[in-house]
Design a protein around this motif. Structure first.
Motif, PDB file in Angstrom:
ATOM      1  N   TRP A   1       0.902  -1.225   0.033  1.00 55.67           N
ATOM      2  CA  TRP A   1       0.085  -0.002  -0.157  1.00 55.67           C
ATOM      3  C   TRP A   1       0.922   1.149  -0.047  1.00 55.67           C
ATOM      4  CZ3 TRP A   1      -4.637   0.636  -1.255  1.00 55.67           C
ATOM      5  CH2 TRP A   1      -5.296   1.755  -0.902  1.00 55.67           C
ATOM      6  N   ALA A   2       1.806   1.275   0.931  1.00 59.73           N
ATOM      7  CA  ALA A   2       2.811   2.340   0.805  1.00 59.73           C
ATOM      8  C   ALA A   2       3.702   2.546  -0.364  1.00 59.73           C
ATOM      9  CB  ALA A   2       3.720   2.124   2.191  1.00 59.73           C
ATOM     10  N   THR A   3       4.015   1.598  -1.049  1.00 55.32           N
ATOM     11  CA  THR A   3       4.703   1.612  -2.390  1.00 55.32           C
ATOM     12  C   THR A   3       3.958   2.192  -3.430  1.00 55.32           C
ATOM     13  OG1 THR A   3       5.770  -0.310  -1.616  1.00 55.32           O
ATOM     14  CG2 THR A   3       5.940   0.060  -3.759  1.00 55.32           C
ATOM     15  N   LEU A   4       2.628   1.612  -3.281  1.00 51.30           N
ATOM     16  CA  LEU A   4       1.584   2.145  -4.476  1.00 51.30           C
ATOM     17  C   LEU A   4       1.362   3.667  -4.388  1.00 51.30           C
ATOM     18  CD1 LEU A   4      -0.194   0.851  -6.437  1.00 51.30           C
ATOM     19  CD2 LEU A   4      -2.054   0.726  -4.575  1.00 51.30           C
ATOM     20  N   TRP A   5       1.417   4.355  -3.100  1.00 52.63           N
ATOM     21  CA  TRP A   5       1.037   5.728  -3.196  1.00 52.63           C
ATOM     22  C   TRP A   5       2.445   6.446  -2.840  1.00 52.63           C
ATOM     23  CZ3 TRP A   5      -3.315   7.404  -4.281  1.00 52.63           C
ATOM     24  CH2 TRP A   5      -4.286   6.303  -4.413  1.00 52.63           C
ATOM     25  N   ARG A   6       3.553   5.604  -3.469  1.00 60.06           N
ATOM     26  CA  ARG A   6       4.728   6.357  -3.288  1.00 60.06           C
ATOM     27  C   ARG A   6       4.835   7.763  -4.055  1.00 60.06           C
ATOM     28  NH1 ARG A   6       9.823   6.164  -5.585  1.00 60.06           N
ATOM     29  NH2 ARG A   6      11.549   6.071  -4.248  1.00 60.06           N
ATOM     30  N   LYS A   7       4.197   7.714  -5.078  1.00 60.08           N
ATOM     31  CA  LYS A   7       4.051   8.976  -6.034  1.00 60.08           C
ATOM     32  C   LYS A   7       2.712   9.151  -6.010  1.00 60.08           C
ATOM     33  CE  LYS A   7       8.344   9.744  -7.550  1.00 60.08           C
ATOM     34  NZ  LYS A   7       9.327  10.795  -7.884  1.00 60.08           N
ATOM     35  N   LYS A   8       2.155   9.915  -5.299  1.00 60.68           N
ATOM     36  CA  LYS A   8       0.430  10.072  -5.181  1.00 60.68           C
ATOM     37  C   LYS A   8      -0.395  10.720  -6.513  1.00 60.68           C
ATOM     38  CE  LYS A   8      -0.053  10.741  -0.064  1.00 60.68           C
ATOM     39  NZ  LYS A   8       1.315  10.425   0.232  1.00 60.68           N
ATOM     40  N   THR A   9       0.526  11.492  -7.171  1.00 61.17           N
ATOM     41  CA  THR A   9      -0.113  12.047  -8.278  1.00 61.17           C
ATOM     42  C   THR A   9      -0.349  11.086  -9.407  1.00 61.17           C
ATOM     43  OG1 THR A   9       0.807  14.336  -7.661  1.00 61.17           O
ATOM     44  CG2 THR A   9      -0.136  14.246 -10.034  1.00 61.17           C
ATOM     45  N   ARG A  10       0.977  10.434  -9.543  1.00 59.59           N
ATOM     46  CA  ARG A  10       0.994   9.577 -10.594  1.00 59.59           C
ATOM     47  C   ARG A  10      -0.024   8.312 -10.444  1.00 59.59           C
ATOM     48  NH1 ARG A  10       6.870   7.557 -11.678  1.00 59.59           N
ATOM     49  NH2 ARG A  10       6.263   6.228  -9.805  1.00 59.59           N
ATOM     50  N   THR A  11      -0.277   7.819  -9.279  1.00 62.46           N
ATOM     51  CA  THR A  11      -1.052   6.922  -8.694  1.00 62.46           C
ATOM     52  C   THR A  11      -2.425   7.151  -9.028  1.00 62.46           C
ATOM     53  OG1 THR A  11       0.676   5.994  -7.098  1.00 62.46           O
ATOM     54  CG2 THR A  11      -1.522   5.102  -6.964  1.00 62.46           C
TER      55      THR A  11
ATOM     56  N   PHE B   1      24.337   5.681   2.155  1.00 63.06           N
ATOM     57  CA  PHE B   1      23.166   6.489   2.068  1.00 63.06           C
ATOM     58  C   PHE B   1      21.851   6.222   2.737  1.00 63.06           C
ATOM     59  CE2 PHE B   1      26.022   7.665  -1.298  1.00 63.06           C
ATOM     60  CZ  PHE B   1      26.376   9.187  -1.105  1.00 63.06           C
ATOM     61  N   TYR B   2      22.076   5.334   3.889  1.00 60.47           N
ATOM     62  CA  TYR B   2      20.809   4.781   4.749  1.00 60.47           C
ATOM     63  C   TYR B   2      19.929   3.571   3.803  1.00 60.47           C
ATOM     64  CZ  TYR B   2      22.236   9.406   5.729  1.00 60.47           C
ATOM     65  OH  TYR B   2      22.904  10.715   5.757  1.00 60.47           O
ATOM     66  N   ASN B   3      19.491   3.944   2.840  1.00 58.34           N
ATOM     67  CA  ASN B   3      18.653   3.014   1.679  1.00 58.34           C
ATOM     68  C   ASN B   3      17.399   2.639   2.598  1.00 58.34           C
ATOM     69  OD1 ASN B   3      21.291   3.365   0.340  1.00 58.34           O
ATOM     70  ND2 ASN B   3      20.485   1.472  -1.003  1.00 58.34           N
ATOM     71  N   LEU B   4      16.769   3.782   3.094  1.00 56.58           N
ATOM     72  CA  LEU B   4      15.637   3.212   3.841  1.00 56.58           C
ATOM     73  C   LEU B   4      14.381   3.354   2.893  1.00 56.58           C
ATOM     74  CD1 LEU B   4      16.168   5.381   7.091  1.00 56.58           C
ATOM     75  CD2 LEU B   4      16.500   3.027   6.973  1.00 56.58           C
ATOM     76  N   MET B   5      13.346   2.784   3.139  1.00 56.89           N
ATOM     77  CA  MET B   5      12.321   3.020   2.246  1.00 56.89           C
ATOM     78  C   MET B   5      11.298   4.318   2.650  1.00 56.89           C
ATOM     79  SD  MET B   5      11.917   0.264   0.570  1.00 56.89           S
ATOM     80  CE  MET B   5      13.369  -1.024   0.330  1.00 56.89           C
ATOM     81  N   PRO B   6      11.587   5.152   1.547  1.00 55.28           N
ATOM     82  CA  PRO B   6      11.091   6.649   2.052  1.00 55.28           C
ATOM     83  C   PRO B   6       9.437   6.786   2.258  1.00 55.28           C
ATOM     84  CG  PRO B   6      11.401   6.345  -0.390  1.00 55.28           C
ATOM     85  CD  PRO B   6      11.890   5.354   0.131  1.00 55.28           C
ATOM     86  N   MET B   7       8.654   5.628   1.862  1.00 57.36           N
ATOM     87  CA  MET B   7       7.214   5.919   2.131  1.00 57.36           C
ATOM     88  C   MET B   7       6.916   5.364   3.368  1.00 57.36           C
ATOM     89  SD  MET B   7       8.494   3.390  -0.099  1.00 57.36           S
ATOM     90  CE  MET B   7       8.164   1.932  -0.053  1.00 57.36           C
ATOM     91  N   LEU B   8       7.824   4.655   4.039  1.00 59.90           N
ATOM     92  CA  LEU B   8       7.583   3.855   5.275  1.00 59.90           C
ATOM     93  C   LEU B   8       8.191   4.506   6.632  1.00 59.90           C
ATOM     94  CD1 LEU B   8       8.574   0.284   4.571  1.00 59.90           C
ATOM     95  CD2 LEU B   8       6.188   1.157   4.492  1.00 59.90           C
ATOM     96  N   SER B   9       7.535   4.446   7.526  1.00 58.44           N
ATOM     97  CA  SER B   9       7.880   5.094   8.835  1.00 58.44           C
ATOM     98  C   SER B   9       8.993   4.561   9.388  1.00 58.44           C
ATOM     99  CB  SER B   9       6.708   5.036   9.994  1.00 58.44           C
ATOM    100  OG  SER B   9       6.785   3.936  10.299  1.00 58.44           O
ATOM    101  N   ALA B  10       9.942   5.269  10.334  1.00 56.69           N
ATOM    102  CA  ALA B  10      11.387   4.397  11.025  1.00 56.69           C
ATOM    103  C   ALA B  10      10.780   2.917  11.368  1.00 56.69           C
ATOM    104  CB  ALA B  10      11.653   5.250  12.113  1.00 56.69           C
ATOM    105  N   GLN B  11       9.618   3.231  12.047  1.00 53.74           N
ATOM    106  CA  GLN B  11       9.127   1.746  12.595  1.00 53.74           C
ATOM    107  C   GLN B  11       8.855   0.722  11.734  1.00 53.74           C
ATOM    108  OE1 GLN B  11       8.130   0.970  16.133  1.00 53.74           O
ATOM    109  NE2 GLN B  11       7.211  -0.965  15.683  1.00 53.74           N
ATOM    110  N   LYS B  12       8.117   1.159  10.762  1.00 51.14           N
ATOM    111  CA  LYS B  12       8.035  -0.055   9.566  1.00 51.14           C
ATOM    112  C   LYS B  12       9.261  -0.223   8.641  1.00 51.14           C
ATOM    113  CE  LYS B  12       3.603  -0.512   9.759  1.00 51.14           C
ATOM    114  NZ  LYS B  12       3.118  -1.797  10.472  1.00 51.14           N
ATOM    115  N   ASN B  13      10.238   0.658   8.679  1.00 49.82           N
ATOM    116  CA  ASN B  13      11.359   0.219   7.926  1.00 49.82           C
ATOM    117  C   ASN B  13      12.138  -0.584   8.774  1.00 49.82           C
ATOM    118  OD1 ASN B  13      12.603   1.741   5.367  1.00 49.82           O
ATOM    119  ND2 ASN B  13      11.623   3.429   6.334  1.00 49.82           N
TER     120      ASN B  13
END
Lengths: 386, 229
Positions: free
Chosen positions: A8-18, B95-107
Motif C-alpha cells: 500500500w505504501a509503495t503504491l502511494w509513493r508518488k501520489k499524483t501518478r497513482t 546513504f541509509y537506503n531506507l524506504m522513503p514511504m515507510l515510517s522508521a518503525q515500518k522500515n
C-alpha cells in the motif's frame, strides 16, 4: 496480508501518478461496465421473454405484413394454446423524441396470449367495449404521467388515416402490470384496437406484421415453428417462425453487429490502458531499483520481489476496476430512472466475470515485465543504481 | 584467536564489462574472528566494497571459497542465499537506503516480514531495536523527517532487528558530519562491545577506522597489511 502495508505504501509513493493512473483505470472500467452491460442486453435480448411464445412473421421481413386469413390454419396446429396478431403502429407522442412501441391488436386474443401481463377485469372490459380504447404498460404510463381516462394523441410515422391525416387519438382505458415479479417484458408498450385501426388506416387492411403464438410446451417450440413454416412453404405468404427471444435478437441485430462494435471500442480503450498503466508501472519500478535491491539485501528472494511487484500492479488494477464498476452501476441506476428510451442496463454475473478477468488480466500484463526486471535485478547493480 | 566467523580463501573477483575484464580481487585470503570489529580501508577502486559484498552474500566470487557463519555461501543458490542473508547478516549503507514511504518503525520491521512472527511481535522487536539506537520516540517519522544521523540510526536498527551474526557496514559515516559520524561509530562500537556483534566496516576515514578493533588496508584488489590479531 503481512505484506499489504508495504504494498500500500509503495503504491502511494508518488501520489499524483497513482491518482492519474487510477483515474484512467476507473474511466476504462466504467466504460467496460456500461458497454458490456449493453452488450449483454443485446446478446441475451429479452431474457425475460416468455419461452412459450413464438413469433410468426413473413419469411422476407417482419416489415412485410401477413394476411389475417392465415389465422385459422395457424390456430389449428396442435400444441398452440392462443394466437394473437399485431401490427406495429409506429407513432410518436407529442414530440418525435417521445417514441415508444405501439401495436394494434385484438383485445381478446391479446389477453389470452400475453398472460404474463395482467389487466384489471373492468379495464379489460372497457378495452373490449370501446373501439378507440387503448391500454399501456405501467412503466409507460409512469413515464408520461398517464392515467386511465386520458386521451392520448399519436402521430403515426407509417399509417395515415383515410382522410390523409396522420394524427390519431386513443382513450386510455387500462394500465397493465406484471402478473408476477418482472414477468411482463412489455411494460413500455401501448396497445390499441386492431379493428378500429384497420378500418381507419389508408392502406394495408387485413394484414398484420406478426402472429404471436402461445404454446403449451416450450420444448416443442422448434417442431411447431417448423410445422407452421412448412404449411405456408411455396405459397405467396411464406412464413418464418421463431421464439420471441430469437425474434428480439434478430431485431436488434438489424442495427449491425453491436457486439463487435462495442468490443472493438473496449479493445481500443484497454489497449491504451495497457500501454499507459504498463508505462507507469515500469517507470515506478525503474525509480525504485535501489529499494528493490535493498529488499533483496534484507533477504527477500527473487521470487518474493517478483510477487511484490505483480501484487502492486494487481492491487492498482483491482482498485481502479472495482471503483469503475461501482460507478458504472451507479450510472446504470440513474439511467434506469432517466426519461430516456433505452433498455435497462444491468451488470450481471457475466459482466462482472468479464470485468474481474480484465482487472486481473491487465494487472498481470502490466505488472509482469517490470516484475521480471525486478526479479532479475543484481543486488550489486541495484544498490549502485545501475 | 577466537573462532573465525568469516573465512575467505583464494578469493578472486573479475568483472566483465563488454570485452574488458577487470580483476577486482586477486586470490585474497582473509579471516575475521567472531566478535571482531574490522575496518576495511583503502583507496577508491581497491576492492573494499566488492570484498564486503562477497562477505555479505550480495555477490559471488569468480574463484575461491567464502565461508561465513559456517556456511560456504558461494555454493548457495539464489533463494538459499537470500534466506541465509536474512538470518545472518545486517547491512548498513552510506546513504541509509531506507524506504522513503515507510515510517522508521515500518522500515525496521521490514526484515521481520520474512519471519513467522506476529504483527505485534514484529512491532515490539522493532521498537526494541529503535530503543537500542536511541530513536524510540521517532518511530512514526518517515525518513525525510529525520536528520542524516537519525536516518542512519534507523538503518542500524533495521540491520539489528533480526539479531544477525554479522553487521556489514559500507561507509556508514560517509554522508555525515564529524560529530554525527562519531555518534554513529560510537553506537557501532557499543553494539560490538556490549552486544557481541561482529562488524565489518568499509571506510575511507582513518578516524572512523580508529573505532574498530582491527584494520585491514587494501590496494589494487589485495590486502596491503595483514590484520593484527
Amino acid at each position: 496480508m503481512k505484506y499489504f502495508p508495504l504494498l500500500w505504501a509503495t503504491l502511494w509513493r508518488k501520489k499524483t501518478r497513482t491518482w492519474l493512473t487510477l483515474f484512467s483505470l476507473v474511466a476504462a472500467f466504467l466504460l467496460l461496465g456500461l458497454l458490456q452491460a449493453a452488450n449483454s442486453v443485446f446478446n441475451t435480448g429479452g431474457q425475460n421473454l416468455g419461452a412459450n411464445l413464438l413469433i410468426t412473421q413473413a419469411r422476407v421481413s417482419f416489415t412485410s405484413p401477413l394476411p389475417l386469413r392465415l389465422l385459422p390454419q395457424i390456430e389449428a396446429v396442435p400444441g398452440i394454446e392462443a394466437v394473437s396478431f399485431s401490427q406495429f403502429f409506429g407513432g410518436v407522442y407529442k414530440d418525435p423524441k417521445n417514441f415508444f412501441p405501439q401495436f394494434a391488436v385484438q383485445p381478446e386474443r391479446w389477453l389470452k396470449t400475453f398472460t404474463e401481463c395482467t389487466l384489471p377485469a373492468e379495464q379489460a372490459a372497457a378495452w373490449k367495449n370501446s373501439r378507440t380504447a387503448a391500454i399501456a404498460g405501467k412503466q409507460l404510463a409512469e413515464r408520461f404521467g398517464w392515467k386511465v381516462g386520458d386521451r392520448i394523441p399519436l402521430v403515426s410515422q407509417i399509417f395515415p388515416k383515410k382522410d390523409g391525416s396522420r394524427a390519431w387519438e386513443f382513450d386510455l382505458v387500462g394500465i397493465f402490470d406484471n402478473t408476477s415479479a418482472d414477468s411482463c417484458p412489455r411494460m413500455g408498450n401501448m396497445y390499441v384496437r386492431y379493428d378500429y385501426f384497420d378500418e381507419a388506416r389508408l392502406f394495408g387492411q387485413g394484414g398484420a406484421g406478426i402472429y404471436v403464438l402461445r404454446i403449451a410446451d416450450p420444448d416443442r417450440a422448434e417442431a411447431i415453428g417448423r410445422q407452421i413454416d412448412q404449411m405456408f412453404e411455396n405459397s405467396p405468404d411464406e412464413t418464418k417462425t421463431q421464439t420471441e427471444k430469437e425474434f428480439s435478437l434478430n431485431f436488434v441485430r438489424q442495427i449491425g453487429n453491436l457486439s463487435l462494435i462495442l468490443n472493438s471500442i473496449l479493445g481500443a480503450v484497454f489497449f491504451t490502458i495497457l500501454l499507459l498503466t504498463g508505462n507507469t508501472m515500469s517507470q515506478a519500478v525503474r525509480e525504485r531499483i535501489p529499494e528493490l535491491a535493498v529488499l533483496k539485501t534484507l533477504g527477500f528472494t527473487n521470487g518474493g520481489v517478483l510477487g511484490l511487484v505483480i501484487a502492486e500492479s494487481l492491487l492498482l488494477c483491482v482498485i481502479g476496476g472495482l471503483v469503475g464498476m461501482g460507478l458504472a452501476n451507479v450510472v446504470m441506476g440513474v439511467l434506469a430512472h432517466a426519461p430516456v428510451r433505452m433498455p435497462p442496463l444491468k451488470a450481471d454475473t457475466h459482466v462482472w466475470m468479464i470485468a474481474l478477468s480484465s482487472m486481473f488480466g491487465v494487472g498481470l500484463l502490466v505488472g509482469l515485465p517490470p516484475a521480471l526486471k525486478a526479479m532479475r535485478l543484481s543486488i550489486v547493480d541495484g544498490l549502485s543504481g545501475r | 584467536m577466537s573462532e573465525a566467523i568469516v573465512q575467505l580463501r583464494g578469493v578472486s573477483k573479475t568483472y566483465t564489462r563488454g570485452k574488458q575484464s577487470v580483476e577486482v580481487l586477486k586470490a585474497l585470503d582473509l579471516e575475521v574472528a567472531k566478535g571482531d570489529f574490522l575496518a576495511l580501508m583503502g583507496p577508491s577502486g581497491s576492492g573494499k566494497t566488492t570484498l564486503l559484498n562477497l562477505i555479505g552474500g550480495l555477490d559471488q566470487p569468480s574463484k575461491g571459497e567464502v565461508v561465513v557463519a559456517g556456511e560456504r555461501i558461494e555454493k548457495l543458490k539464489s533463494s538459499a542465499l537470500a534466506a541465509w542473508r536474512a538470518r545472518n547478516v545486517g547491512f548498513v549503507f552510506q546513504f541509509y537506503n531506507l524506504m522513503p514511504m515507510l515510517s522508521a518503525q515500518k522500515n525496521v520491521e521490514l526484515p521481520l516480514l520474512l519471519t513467522k512472527l506476529s504483527a505485534s511481535e514484529r512491532a515490539r522487536r522493532a521498537q526494541i531495536a529503535l530503543t537500542v539506537v536511541g530513536l524510540a520516540e521517532r518511530a512514526s517519522h518517515k525518513p525525510n523527517e529525520l536528520s542524516g544521523g537519525q536516518a542512519q540510526r534507523v538503518a542500524i536498527a533495521r540491520a539489528l532487528v533480526a539479531d544477525p551474526t554479522l553487521l556489514i557496514c559500507d561507509e556508514p559515516t560517509g554522508d555525515l558530519d564529524r560529530k554525527t559520524a562519531d555518534e554513529i561509530l560510537g553506537l557501532l562500537q557499543t553494539l560490538n562491545r556490549e552486544h557481541g556483534k561482529t562488524i565489518v566496516m568499509v571506510t575511507h576515514d582513518p578516524k572512523a577506522a580508529e573505532f574498530a578493533t582491527h584494520q585491514v588496508h587494501m590496494d589494487k584488489g589485495a590486502l596491503a597489511i595483514e590484520p593484527a590479531h
